[in-house]
Design a protein around this motif. Sequence first.
Motif, PDB file in Angstrom:
ATOM      1  N   ILE A  25       0.141  -0.864  -6.579  1.00 56.89           N
ATOM      2  CA  ILE A  25       0.390  -2.177  -5.976  1.00 56.89           C
ATOM      3  C   ILE A  25      -0.579  -3.219  -6.557  1.00 56.89           C
ATOM      4  O   ILE A  25      -0.170  -4.327  -6.922  1.00 56.89           O
ATOM      5  N   GLU A  26      -1.855  -2.854  -6.684  1.00 61.50           N
ATOM      6  CA  GLU A  26      -2.832  -3.824  -7.200  1.00 61.50           C
ATOM      7  C   GLU A  26      -2.568  -4.149  -8.670  1.00 61.50           C
ATOM      8  O   GLU A  26      -2.687  -5.307  -9.089  1.00 61.50           O
ATOM      9  N   LEU A  27      -2.201  -3.143  -9.476  1.00 57.62           N
ATOM     10  CA  LEU A  27      -1.896  -3.420 -10.886  1.00 57.62           C
ATOM     11  C   LEU A  27      -0.667  -4.323 -11.002  1.00 57.62           C
ATOM     12  O   LEU A  27      -0.593  -5.192 -11.869  1.00 57.62           O
ATOM     13  N   MET A  28       0.284  -4.119 -10.100  1.00 55.72           N
ATOM     14  CA  MET A  28       1.491  -4.957 -10.139  1.00 55.72           C
ATOM     15  C   MET A  28       1.197  -6.375  -9.663  1.00 55.72           C
ATOM     16  O   MET A  28       1.774  -7.350 -10.153  1.00 55.72           O
ATOM     17  N   LYS A  29       0.288  -6.497  -8.691  1.00 55.51           N
ATOM     18  CA  LYS A  29      -0.077  -7.849  -8.228  1.00 55.51           C
ATOM     19  C   LYS A  29      -0.765  -8.616  -9.361  1.00 55.51           C
ATOM     20  O   LYS A  29      -0.466  -9.789  -9.614  1.00 55.51           O
TER      21      LYS A  29
END
Length: 417
Positions: A370-374
Amino acid sequence: MPEVPRTRMPDATLALINDPYRFISKRCREYGSDLFETRLMLQRATCMTGPEAARLFYDESRFIRRGAMVGRIQKTLLGKGGVQGLDDEAHRHRKQMFMSLMSPERIASLIARTAEEWDACARTWSLKGEVVLYDELHVLLTRAACAWAGVPLAEPEVEQRTREITALFDYAGSAGPKHWWARLARKRSNRWIESIIGDIRDARIHPPEQSAAHVIAWHRDLEGELLTPHVAAVELLNVIRPIVAVGVYITFAAHALHRHPECRRKLQADDNASYTESFVQEVRRFYPFFPAVAARVRREFEWNGYPFPKGRRVLLDLYGTDRDARSWESPEAFQPERFRDWDRSPFSFIPQGGGEFHVHHRCPGEWITIELMKLASKTLSRRIRYDVPEQNLRIDYSRLPALPRSRFIISNVRPDL
Ligand code: HEM
């Protein structure tokens, strides 16, 4: 006892390979049932979809993972001896090792490293006419993953290692020469990481104590033994490989931004990152990645009157469950806002598995993903500008993982750094 719906074909393996994402949900709809029986690789198997089936699937008193994985996936994507095939205490103990790598501080450090790679790539891309985003992300994420995990990666090695790590997930579902290349890539990657585990244990290299390489090299099993070099390498690759695979979701995020320009505007105006989170969740819900997960029945039981014989292989439909109309209104529409007041059920939104992180086999890398995608969504909407030239953006659902046919080409990249 209700009769279990059965597929009529003598063996459904080919039908599953040809349409991996819709194989289960399509038939469940046709039979008006949450499950059906079929034969896969000549063995009887039960396929299930929906949140109630997911709740059942994650009941550990009923299912085990040992012997559930299909051989060709184990020989490419996963490797042998990893956490995915463990049960009960042994699983929980190994899982704890992965969860210890996922503290907010460790995730922030991966994101900071990855942001540097995005900036460097944006500058390089701006010097080229056009680039294939999916391919570029492999190198970007391999560099970030290895640096974060404490795995030394010399510049001349980057290209070859990237190609091998990528083959583990990009060709795992292929047949023919691509499958054999993925098997060779598994052997080579394992050998490489085994030698790094050896270097750490013999004090030739000293990755930071909190790094995945250090933690895995010195992890002890329930008997107090270090993991064999082979298993340690499988587990370290279980961290590096999926970080590189997040490139699939980032490519889909770019696809969604292109198809829904209003999402780009909302991301640009999103000052407290709440829309960004909803956008990323909707990409994970809407786009295909893992079609299903497999387990075997621990001991015979009945569910809603249906028999589950001991040893039966059971497949849970991840993609179809994320698009089940009982949990999601207009499931075929891309609507990030649906995540504003989402109930956080661990069984209706399961792109990376369901249940509880520490107890079940649910993916420990979900927060990282999720953080890499954000970060990627912010970069693509705020930090770089680019054009999307004419290309075939239709998603190829017959490959694993599914991808836009063009792999998403961008041109005329202007870093807004
Ligand atoms: C397990 C998907 C990213 C590490 C899983 C499972 C799925 C999944 C479907 C199996 C769940 C089950 O068996 O019930 C994904 C997707 C990702 C991703 C789509 C996006 C690229 C990551 C990341 C990491 C990771 C970033 C680590 C840094 C693992 C491990 C397991 C796992 C170690 C095995 C857990 C267990 O058996 O207990 N993942 N994952 N994954 N994932 Fe991920």
